[in-house]
Each structure stands twice: as C-alpha cells, then as structure tokens.
Design a protein around this motif. Sequence first.
Motif, PDB file in Angstrom:
ATOM      1  N   UNK A 112       0.834  -1.196   0.000  1.00 27.85           N
ATOM      2  CA  UNK A 112       0.000   0.000   0.000  1.00 27.85           C
ATOM      3  C   UNK A 112       0.866   1.243   0.000  1.00 27.85           C
ATOM      4  N   UNK A 113       1.858   1.185   0.836  1.00 26.35           N
ATOM      5  CA  UNK A 113       2.771   2.334   0.892  1.00 26.35           C
ATOM      6  C   UNK A 113       3.466   2.560  -0.430  1.00 26.35           C
ATOM      7  N   UNK A 114       3.878   1.489  -1.027  1.00 28.86           N
ATOM      8  CA  UNK A 114       4.542   1.599  -2.324  1.00 28.86           C
ATOM      9  C   UNK A 114       3.607   2.207  -3.357  1.00 28.86           C
ATOM     10  N   UNK A 115       2.383   1.717  -3.340  1.00 31.83           N
ATOM     11  CA  UNK A 115       1.409   2.243  -4.298  1.00 31.83           C
ATOM     12  C   UNK A 115       1.197   3.727  -4.085  1.00 31.83           C
ATOM     13  N   UNK A 116       1.070   4.097  -2.815  1.00 34.72           N
ATOM     14  CA  UNK A 116       0.888   5.523  -2.522  1.00 34.72           C
ATOM     15  C   UNK A 116       2.073   6.339  -3.022  1.00 34.72           C
ATOM     16  N   UNK A 117       3.231   5.799  -2.774  1.00 34.93           N
ATOM     17  CA  UNK A 117       4.452   6.488  -3.220  1.00 34.93           C
ATOM     18  C   UNK A 117       4.434   6.687  -4.717  1.00 34.93           C
ATOM     19  N   UNK A 118       4.056   5.611  -5.420  1.00 36.45           N
ATOM     20  CA  UNK A 118       4.018   5.693  -6.868  1.00 36.45           C
ATOM     21  C   UNK A 118       3.040   6.767  -7.297  1.00 36.45           C
ATOM     22  N   UNK A 119       1.903   6.749  -6.700  1.00 39.09           N
ATOM     23  CA  UNK A 119       0.891   7.737  -7.061  1.00 39.09           C
ATOM     24  C   UNK A 119       1.378   9.142  -6.815  1.00 39.09           C
ATOM     25  N   UNK A 120       1.919   9.341  -5.657  1.00 42.09           N
ATOM     26  CA  UNK A 120       2.376  10.668  -5.295  1.00 42.09           C
ATOM     27  C   UNK A 120       3.437  11.165  -6.249  1.00 42.09           C
ATOM     28  N   UNK A 121       4.397  10.310  -6.499  1.00 41.56           N
ATOM     29  CA  UNK A 121       5.510  10.774  -7.318  1.00 41.56           C
ATOM     30  C   UNK A 121       5.080  10.967  -8.756  1.00 41.56           C
ATOM     31  N   UNK A 122       4.096  10.279  -9.133  1.00 41.63           N
ATOM     32  CA  UNK A 122       3.647  10.449 -10.503  1.00 41.63           C
ATOM     33  C   UNK A 122       2.995  11.783 -10.716  1.00 41.63           C
TER      34      UNK A 122
END
Lengths: 856, 75
Positions: free
Chosen positions: B46-56
């Motif tokens: 979940x954290x990874x996904x959030x990170x991906x979203x944010x950085x995108x």
Amino acid sequence: MEEEDQQKVSDLIKELVLRLLSQNPTSNPHPIDRNSSEFRNSLRYAVRILSSRMTPSITPDASAIAETIKRRLATQGKSSQALTFAELYTKFTSKTGPGGVNNKWAVLYLLKILAEDRKAAKTQFDSSVLLPNLALNDAQTGINSRVSRSLGSKDKGWKNGVLLVSKDPENRREIAFREFVNLVKEENEVCEEVLVRDVLYACQGIDGKYVKFDKNADGYILSDLVKIPRATRIMVRKLSELGWLFRKVKGYISESMDRFPAEDVGTVGQAFCAALQDELSEYYKLLAVLEAQSMNPIPLVSEKVSSDNYLSLRRLSVWFAEPMVKMRLMAVLVDKCRVLRGGAMAGAIHLHAQHGDPLVHEFMRRLLRRVCSPLFEMVRSWVLEGELEDIFAEFFVVGQPVKAESLWRDGYRLHAGMLPSFISQSLAQRILRTGKSINFLRVCCEDRGWADAATEAAAAAGTTTRRGDLGYGETNALESLVDEAAKRIDKHLLGVMYKQYKFKEHCLAIKRYLLLGQGDFVQYLMDIVGPELSEPANTISTFKLAGLLETAIRSSNAQYDDHDILDRLRVKMMPHGTGDRGWDVFSLEYDARVPLDTVFTESVMARYLRIFNFLWKLRRVEHALIGAWKTMKPNCITSHSFTKLQGAVKLQLLSTLRRCQVLWDDMNHFVTNLQYYIMFEVLEVSWSNFSSEMDVAKDLDDLLAAHEKYLHSIVEKSLLGERSQTLCKSLFVLFDLILRFRSHADRLYEGIQELQASRTMESSLSSREKSKLLRLSSDKASEPGSWISDGRKALTQRAGDFFRSMGQELDAVAKEYSSLLEGFLSQLPVQQHVDLKFLLFRLDFTEFYSRSGPGL
Amino acid sequence: MDPDAAQTARESLDLAFHMSNLLDTGLDRHTLSVLIALCDLGLNPEALAALVKELRREPQLSSSPPTYAVPSSLP
C-alpha cells in the motif's frame, strides 16, 4: 543480513524514485540529477510514506486479490482480459522457488491499487477516493495542502462539490436520484416505512403511531396534523378499511365467545365463530409474513442510493387485495347473522353463497361446510335414530311432550323459521316423518326392529351412521339418505301396523260392528235389546246390556271372530237426561288401544258414534216396519170371521186395512231403499276405496289421510254432513213418523184381533164361559178397543167407531208422511254430493213422486 | 543467481508485466521490477502504491521547500 537488506531497500527506493520522476510527463525534459533537490525531496517524501505504514490492511491472500481483480475486469466489460488475467495469474503462482516472487500477494495488491487509482484518476470523481488509506495527521497538513493544491490546479475542470461532466449519463442519473431522495425526505415528515408498519398494525386492530382508530368517524384515520402528501393519505385510508373490517369481525367473535356460557349462542353460531377464527388465523399468517418483509430492505443494483424498504404502501395494497375481499365477505355475514341463530343463520349464509366469483364461492363453501355441520348432524341423528338433540332450539323439527296417542299428530312439527333455505319443504316433511316414525315405533309400538332398517338405509345411501359424514354442498347425499331411511322406516312401520297390530282387521271389525255391517248380529242384538231400550234411560243397566250383547254375539256368526276383537266391543250408554229412552242413549263402542288410537282418536270415534246412531235409528225403523209386517199377515184376518159383520163396518175394516197396507208399503219402500243406499252405495263403496288405498299407502300419514277420507265420505253421503243438516232433520222427523205409524198399526191390528177373538168367542162359547171371559176381560175394560163386554150390536158399533178413528189417524199419518217425504225428496237434488242423486234415483225409481208432487 | 532462478525471475517479471499492462497501471518494466523487489523485501504494498501515485502526480515538488524534519533512521 539485515544491513544488506536495508541497503538494498534504500538503493531500490532511490532507483524507484528516479525512475518515477523521470517518467512523469510534466517533469523537466532533462534527466533528473540524483543530487538535485527535487530528487532529494522526493526521496525524503518517499521514505516518509514508506515508514508511515508497516502492515497492510488486508489479509495476504493472493488468490482472493486475484479474484477481486478478475471480477473488476469482468464488471468493466473486459471479460476476455479477465480470462487472460486468470491465465497469467495461474502461471505466475506456479513460479515458485528461487527466482520467484515470494510475496505474490503483495505484487498483486500493488497492481490492483495502481490500476484502480489510475482509473479513478482518469475519471476524477471524488478526491477522497484517491488516497483511501492515507492517514494524514495535523503535522502533515502541509503535505495535505500541498496535495490538495496540486490536485486543485490540475486542469481537468475538477471543482469542489458536484461535478458537471456532461458526457457521463450514469452520473447524472445518480445525482438526480439523490436529489429526489432529498426532496422526498423534506416533504414527508413521516417516512413510508413507519406508515407501512402503522397500516400493518391497524390491520390487526391495534393503533399505530400515526394511524389510530377514531370512534366518531368509525374508522382508522391518519391524524390531520401529520404532514403527509395527499396521495399517501388516501392510500393509507384505503388500506385501513381492512382494519375496520377486521375489527368488526373480531368484535363479533369475541362477543359470541362471551355469550357462550349464557347458552345464548347455539351450536351453529359456535361453528360459525370457529370458521371465522380459522379464516382470521390465515389472515394473521399473511400479516406476519408482511411484517417480516417490511423490515428487510430490498437489495438494489445501485448501491450509491439509500434504498427504500421492500414493503411500500403500494405493494401492501396489492397484497391486501385478496384478504380485503374475504374480510368484506366475513363482515357482511357477521352483520347478517348477528340476530339469527340455528337453521335461519345457515339459510342466510347460504343465500350469500350464491355467487359467481370462484374465490368467493370457494370461501363460502368452506365456511358453510363448517357452519352447517351441526345442522346436518342433527338431521342425521333424527333421521336414523329419532333423537332430537337440540338444546339451543336450532333445529327445524320441534318436539312437544304429549301423550302416546297424539304422538303422531302433535308430537313433532316443523319450525319454518329455522328451516335453512337449501333444504326444500318436501325434504323437510320427509325428514320430519322419518324421525316421527322412529319415535312412534319406539314409544307406541315398542318395536326395536327399526334400528336395522336405519343402518340399512345408511349403507344404501353410502354414508354410515357415525357422526360427521354429511356436509354442506351434499344436499343430494342428504336427500338420498333421508329417502332411503324414510322408505325403510315407513315400510317397517306399516309392516308393524299391519302384522303386529292388525290394523286392517280392526278397521274391518269396526265396520262390521260399529257400522252395522254384520247383519245377523245386528238383527239379534236388536231383537234382544229392543224391549230393554224402550224403558226410560236411567233405569237401564249397562251391565245387563253387556250381557245381552254377549248373547247376541254368541248367537250370530260374530262368535267366530277373533277374541281380541270381540273383547274390544262394548256397550256404551251416552250421558242422558230425563225423558230419554234407551234408544236414544244406546251405542256400541270399540276400544282401540295404542298404537291404533293414533288413527282412531277421540274425535274419530265420536264420528263413528254419530254414524252408528244414525244407522241404529235407521235399523230400528226398519225393524219396526218389519215387526209391523209380521202382524199384518193376511192369514190373521180371515174374512169368514167377519162375515157376520155389517157391510158398512166390513167396508170400513177393509178400507182401513187397505190404507194401512198402502202406507206400510210406502214407508217400507222408503226405508228399504234408504237402507240399501246406505249399505251399498255408501258403506261398501267407501270401504273398498279405503281398502285399495290402504294397500298402496306408503306411510302412516297416507293411512291417516285415507281413513279420514273414508270417514268423511261416509258422513257426507249419509246426510250427516254439515251441508245436509236440514235434510237430516227432515229424515229424523220421517223416522219418528214411521215409528208412530208402527204403533198405530199395532193398535189397529190389536183391535182387529180382539174383535176377531170376541166374535169367535161369541160364536163358539156358552154364556157361562162368556161371562167368565167377560169377567176376565173386565179388567181390561178401561182399555180402549175392548168390546167383548158388549153385545153384538154394541160390538158392531164399536168396531165401526174404532175403524173410523183408526182410519182417521192413518189418514193423518199418511198425509203427514207424504208431505214430509215430498219435502225430503225435493231437497235431495239440491245436495251437492253426487251420490245422493243415486238415492233419489232409487227412491223415485218409478217417478211416482215426481209426477205426483209438483216440487220435484 | 543460477540460470534457472534467473529464468524463473525473468518469466515472473514477464508475467507480472503482462498483468500490469492488462490492468493498465502505466508501469514500465524496470519500475515494475524495482517494485517487485521492494515488495519481496517486505515493504508494504500500500505504501509503495501511494508512493508511486504521489511521485507520478507531483510536478511541482520543487516549488516549495520542505519545512519538515526528515527522520534520520530508515526502517
């Protein structure tokens, strides 16, 4: 090892951040420098995010996640992709061992979230969906604001609040729906769910929160204060009608139940209440189901909108359609039957069952079957056993305690008020007669054989003698049962009457003795009893007469008759006043015991008595005339004894004699013909009719009717009826006249004999004997007509006087007789009974009277 | 890594890449491999996904300087 991992992690993170940043389409075109502040910031941010959550919020179940992904693909319409995905997944999971991914679930979950987010980012619906699991606290509001600000600046027409993407119809519908829901909520103070529940309560007779029973308006109404749209109000009102009907029916049932102990409600009423309660329990079942339904919300396709309850008012009205019809029926019946009981109630309900609607028909049939079962039971027990178990006076056969002899006629009768309309009058008569016959047999004839007949009847009709076999709607079966029972019981009864109690023989005996059919017996009786009866009535002893009766019986053919019959024959002296002669009060009577006295009741025997008196009088007259004939034998008067008489006297003698003869002849003709008429045209004919009717009689009622007819015809034809009263009186006057004539004739011939005796004596006797005779006869000197004491001349003169007086008397008698007879005969044709014409025919055979008298 | 393991890894990556394409996640092969490695190391997806979203979606990351303190220790 952990250090290694840590280093790996940090390296990988750096790598990731780098790649993501470079991927970013709006980023700087040149490659990102590792050491740029942007990169460093991002890295720091990344680390922060990664450290904020340690454990995932879902269970690490790879297959479940795969399933979810598949389903999502399928619902989005990409079913082929779903299948491909499934294939891939299976292959992916099979890759185990070194080199394979250990936390497959994590990978899948990651992919899933990324896909969702990407999709959501494309549609950009709700900001809150983008980061569903991000728990931002106050310390990070800077990030939050930064996030939202960055989001806000995204130029895709995204605004706070309601989105206006016009190209998406799904959205608009959902929005509109939500608006409507809000509108409805504003308008209704009370939500429909509560109203539905209230209505359901009302339909059970309980006051709900808003729907209450109003005594003034006599109905369940919604209070006006409650803000509810008009349509709903009307609907609630319509549905509450069911509650009102229910209340009425329930009220009736509880009222009746209260009256049970007071024995005011009969068995039919109780059955009715039971049937109603059964129907109501069906109704309760329906209500229970509906109540359970009203708690469940219906699952809707669109989960975004709050769903209404499954049971709305409209749905209720559909459900209530059928119970409403039934309840209305029940309420109508309750109103009708409030004051009725017993058979009348059953009849009233039956009238309502004549309905075309099959639902109503079926319902009424069920109800009526229960209601009429006590009635049918009563009929069955009455017809097969003669038992009348009717505590509440509901049956249409009513019994009264009477003496045994009037059991048949008065013991039981039909009560028309309690006769239900599906039992016809003739059937009711048959039912009454069958039960009456059984009771009659049981009480009067002391016969037990009818029980077999009853079981036979039941077997023949296809039912048994047990309870509860017949029901409403089987009126045919009931009829056939009654018919069979009636047939057998009647046959049995008649058999008993004929064989055991010898009804026919008794009737014949009555005819022979009371109606003077046994000629020789009557003759002897008259001969013996005659002199006795001339005395005044109060000097006659019945005992002596009974002895004389015995003598008469023994000396005639009657002695060969059955002893039982002869025992019943007795002498009866009617109540008399002073001055009555025995002739007026003498009569015979026949003692008919139970059960024959059902036929030969007191009134019937009184009529027989009247007929007997008439016939006895007629016989007496006939007897008198025959007696006169005996004295009038011409041998007694030999003319040679009168040769010495003078011519005038002789002429007088002859003419008197002649007149006497003629008159006698006249009277004899009359009496004989009347006698024959009575004997043959009246008695015998009626008897043969009665006999033939007795043979074809099917039951005791037929017998009674036949006997009644028989007696009636006798009475009418023998001029004893009411219409012939004047005729009857003139007839009796004639009889009296004839008797007077008899005495005259007797006197005449006595005189002649005396004359004859004196003449012969005179011629043959010496004076001495004459004087002796004179002395002997001087005792009779005071008597008229004793002329022996006188000499010849005196004798002649005496004779002349005598004959003259006699002649005058005879003339008077003759004249009176002829006038009376004329009067009698003139009245005959006016009579209505056709047989009296035969009497006239006989009497006036030669048309002597019609020619002589002008009146005929 | 031995060739089998390498083979397996390659195939797994291929499959994962295929799946990610199906799901339209927008990840390229390299990023995906990094993510997979990070997941395997036990990081929260979940954290990874959030990170991906944010950085995108973070084009202006450099616009405002961070005012927060970065934690010094890594998990």
